[in-house]
Design a protein around this motif. Structure first.
Motif, PDB file in Angstrom:
ATOM      1  N   PRO A 452       0.828  -1.531   0.210  1.00  0.00           N
ATOM      2  CA  PRO A 452      -0.097   0.313  -0.003  1.00  0.00           C
ATOM      3  C   PRO A 452       0.468   0.925   0.195  1.00  0.00           C
ATOM      4  O   PRO A 452       2.141   1.185   0.878  1.00  0.00           O
ATOM      5  CB  PRO A 452      -1.423  -0.065   1.609  1.00  0.00           C
ATOM      6  N   LEU A 456      -3.756   5.463   2.987  1.00  0.00           N
ATOM      7  CA  LEU A 456      -3.118   4.979   4.302  1.00  0.00           C
ATOM      8  C   LEU A 456      -3.680   5.712   5.196  1.00  0.00           C
ATOM      9  O   LEU A 456      -3.534   5.520   6.751  1.00  0.00           O
ATOM     10  CB  LEU A 456      -1.203   5.771   4.373  1.00  0.00           C
ATOM     11  N   THR A 480       1.464  -1.802   6.971  1.00  0.00           N
ATOM     12  CA  THR A 480       0.573  -0.787   7.234  1.00  0.00           C
ATOM     13  C   THR A 480       0.564   0.879   5.890  1.00  0.00           C
ATOM     14  O   THR A 480       0.003   1.509   6.740  1.00  0.00           O
ATOM     15  CB  THR A 480       0.692  -0.856   8.818  1.00  0.00           C
ATOM     16  N   GLY A 481       1.976   0.379   5.432  1.00  0.00           N
ATOM     17  CA  GLY A 481       2.443   1.652   5.471  1.00  0.00           C
ATOM     18  C   GLY A 481       3.029   2.657   6.192  1.00  0.00           C
ATOM     19  O   GLY A 481       2.931   3.990   5.338  1.00  0.00           O
ATOM     20  N   ARG A 482       2.956   2.697   7.463  1.00  0.00           N
ATOM     21  CA  ARG A 482       3.213   3.185   8.112  1.00  0.00           C
ATOM     22  C   ARG A 482       5.003   4.314   8.190  1.00  0.00           C
ATOM     23  O   ARG A 482       5.566   3.379   6.985  1.00  0.00           O
ATOM     24  CB  ARG A 482       3.578   2.968   9.240  1.00  0.00           C
ATOM     25  N   GLY A 489      -0.033   5.139   9.703  1.00  0.00           N
ATOM     26  CA  GLY A 489      -0.504   4.559   8.483  1.00  0.00           C
ATOM     27  C   GLY A 489      -1.859   3.213   8.882  1.00  0.00           C
ATOM     28  O   GLY A 489      -2.519   4.204   9.747  1.00  0.00           O
ATOM     29  N   LEU A 490      -2.107   2.946   8.672  1.00  0.00           N
ATOM     30  CA  LEU A 490      -3.264   1.552   8.163  1.00  0.00           C
ATOM     31  C   LEU A 490      -3.444   1.045   9.548  1.00  0.00           C
ATOM     32  O   LEU A 490      -2.564   0.683  10.052  1.00  0.00           O
ATOM     33  CB  LEU A 490      -3.585   0.859   7.377  1.00  0.00           C
TER      34      LEU A 490
END
Length: 580
Positions: A452, A456, A480-482, A489-490
């Motif tokens: 991802p 986000l 999570t895309g953090r 993130g997610l």
């Protein structure tokens, strides 16, 4: 002495200020130069003392940037940078730590509203002023306001990837001091937490004043905060480093105590009490013969303290690795003889997530393959970005470009006999879980990482589950895309995603880039408990970033990962079996 990190920070600041003024091309050049200065194995100051031409030996450092580095080393300032600061007097690091606020946004808001600090930004957002600036709106303004508290907290903490090398430098320096018998890092740094407050160094010595004197004389220090007989604190590259000197007979107990975590230590102390023992930073004491309340912390008969192992042994436990000391069942597991045999960095056989200049990397396919081979890897997968949501600046490859690149990767593979070079892609996971590359292209590649990169916020569970079910997806990248200190993130139900991933032979990534470390430790444990396989990848965009691996490994260790849980701890044949 000026450090490589300090020089790199000045180049990063240059890039941000140029970006904020909407200057084209130059910011990217400064950022690439900053990366290579930070990673340079020697002291850049030594090169600068030999002149501009010597500094140009650093990859991607041209004459103009080299001249500025020499100027900084010689004078402590860069005139052009000072001019940029005067034109744009903003707290760039603090402001850009707010999600969605980049250097260009900082420049726009300064010109429109005079915003210089986080307090200014918060006040403007609360007053509804930002939404009236061209290019902004009410939603953007609210997102900025929502991100300020997170940014304030994050701005106070250093990334593990920055703090750990700094701590290791001071540790090696102290170990060379004659009065030092032992030296170890403590606190959250020793537990390899993803962000760090202060660096803690613990020394065993009978000569506290001599150790303190050596510590405060360290040439890596910017300034001394305080110094006593057996304690001292200094600041280096903006980070506080605390020294504590203890008696060698108490070093193990002190190391255990100052490593933490607090909750882990509380459980250990309760365990000691159950055995008529007292545990503290000075040792383990038998207090069965001690009557009444005793203020003396060393009261009783000392039964352990010199080493950590004997401290745990006195409590009828095996030594527990620092990464596990988070009160997540590690003491019960140790008591039952069920501690995991944690994955080691040396057990990783290759990297499944590497970028080249075909997308946003700095180097060629050949150079990245050679760098992986030099590090002893059996295989490396080239996974440049595909086009799709979140790909800024046209860095993503189209399906036709991916076909062309696959041929280029295969040509490199044919030329090398020291490493297997796999064809791959980092595709984008759309908000509905779709993959941004055509199925016909995906089917021709050895390995597909799907990650991802946009949208986000909110719950990403269903999105990742859909991607994990895709027959061509092999790894869910940075799930999570953090980005640490930048965005949270997610929200993801990792257990639910892991169950589906396990069913479809899709691995979940621990992205070792210090800005990500995603999945993080507790999520790794949930994923493993649900039966998923883990991939520990560097997401390297240049050769030096392949060395991020250790950060990913220790993050996986925080999640109780063993070699059997990790996809790229398998041989090339084992990897092939997983990929089908």
């Amino acid at each position: 002495m000026t450090s490589n990190a300090e020089l790199a920070a000045r180049l990063e600041e240059f890039a941000d200020l140029l970006d904020a003024k909407d200057v084209e091309y130059k910011p990217r050049a400064y950022r690439r130069a900053a990366e290579n200065v930070a990673e340079y194995p020697g002291d850049v100051v030594d090169l600068a003392e030999d002149g501009v031409e010597a500094v140009q030996e650093i990859d991607r450092v041209g004459e103009a940037i080299a001249d500025k580095l020499v100027e900084y080393v010689e004078t402590g300032a860069i005139e052009e940078l000072e001019d940029l600061r005067a034109e744009l007097p903003v707290e760039m690091d603090a402001l850009t730590s707010v999600e969605g606020v980049g250097p260009k946004t900082v420049g726009t808001l300064y010109e429109a509203l005079g915003i210089q600090t986080l307090d200014d930004l918060e006040a403007a957002a609360e007053a509804g002023e930002i939404q009236n600036v061209s290019g902004f709106g009410a939603k953007t303004e609210q997102n900025i306001l929502d991100g300020i508290d997170f940014a304030r907290e994050a701005h106070e903490r250093q990334l593990l990837g920055e703090a750990r090398p700094r701590g290791e430098r001071v540790r090696e320096y102290l170990r060379a001091v004659e009065a030092v018998q032992q030296c170890e890092l403590g606190g959250s740094l020793r537990r390899w937490k993803p962000t760090i407050g202060d660096v803690d160094a613990l020394v065993a010595s009978t000569e506290g004043p001599a150790v303190v004197e050596a510590f405060t004389d360290w040439d890596g220090a910017d300034r001394v905060i305080e110094a006593g007989e057996g304690k001292a604190s200094l600041r280096a590259d903006g980070v506080r480093i605390d020294l504590r000197v203890v008696d060698p007979a108490e070093f193990g107990a002190a190391l255990q105590y100052f490593t933490g975590s607090k909750d882990h230590n509380v459980d250990l102390r309760n365990r000691a009490i159950d055995r008529d023992l007292k545990l503290n930073e000075y040792g383990v004491f038998d207090i069965s013969a001690v009557e009444g309340e005793v203020d003396d912390q060393r009261a009783g008969e000392r039964v352990a303290g010199e080493s950590e192992a004997e401290v745990y042994e006195a409590l009828d436990l095996p030594w527990i690795p620092p990464e596990l000391r988070e009160n997540r069942g590690e003491i019960a597991a140790a008591d039952a003889g069920a501690l995991p045999e944690l994955i080691e960095t040396a057990e990783i056989r290759g990297d499944l997530h590497v970028h080249t200049e075909w997308s946003d990397g700095n180097n060629t396919i050949e150079e990245m393959a050679a760098a992986a081979a030099e590090r002893g890897d059996e295989y490396v997968c080239i996974t440049d970005h595909a086009t799709g949501p979140g790909m800024v600046g046209g860095v993503g490859l189209t399906d036709d470009e991916l076909r062309e690149q696959r041929e280029a990767i295969e040509a490199v593979e044919d030329e090398r006999d020291d490493i297997t070079v796999l064809t791959g892609v980092e595709a984008n996971i759309d908000t509905d879980g779709g993959i941004s590359v055509g199925d016909k292209v995906l089917e021709t590649l050895d390995l597909v990482v799907a990650s991802p990169h946009a949208g986000l916020d909110g719950d990403g569970t269903d999105r990742l589950i859909e991607a994990a079910r895709h027959p061509a997806v092999d790894v869910i990248g940075h799930p999570t895309g953090r980005q640490l200190n930048r965005r949270p993130g997610l929200d993801v139900d990792v257990s639910a995603v892991a169950e589906v991933a396990a069913e479809h032979d899709t691995a979940l990534e621990v992205n070792a880039n210090p800005h990500r470390l995603d999945l993080e430790g507790s999520q790794v444990k949930r994923a493993i408990d649900a039966g998923a396989t883990i991939a520990i990848d560097t997401d390297a965009h240049r050769p030096e970033a392949l060395d991020y691996r250790r950060f990913g490994v220790h993050t996986a260790r925080r999640g109780w990962a063993e070699d059997a849980n990790v996809l790229n701890a398998r041989s090339a044949a084992g990897l092939h079996d997983f990929l089908g």
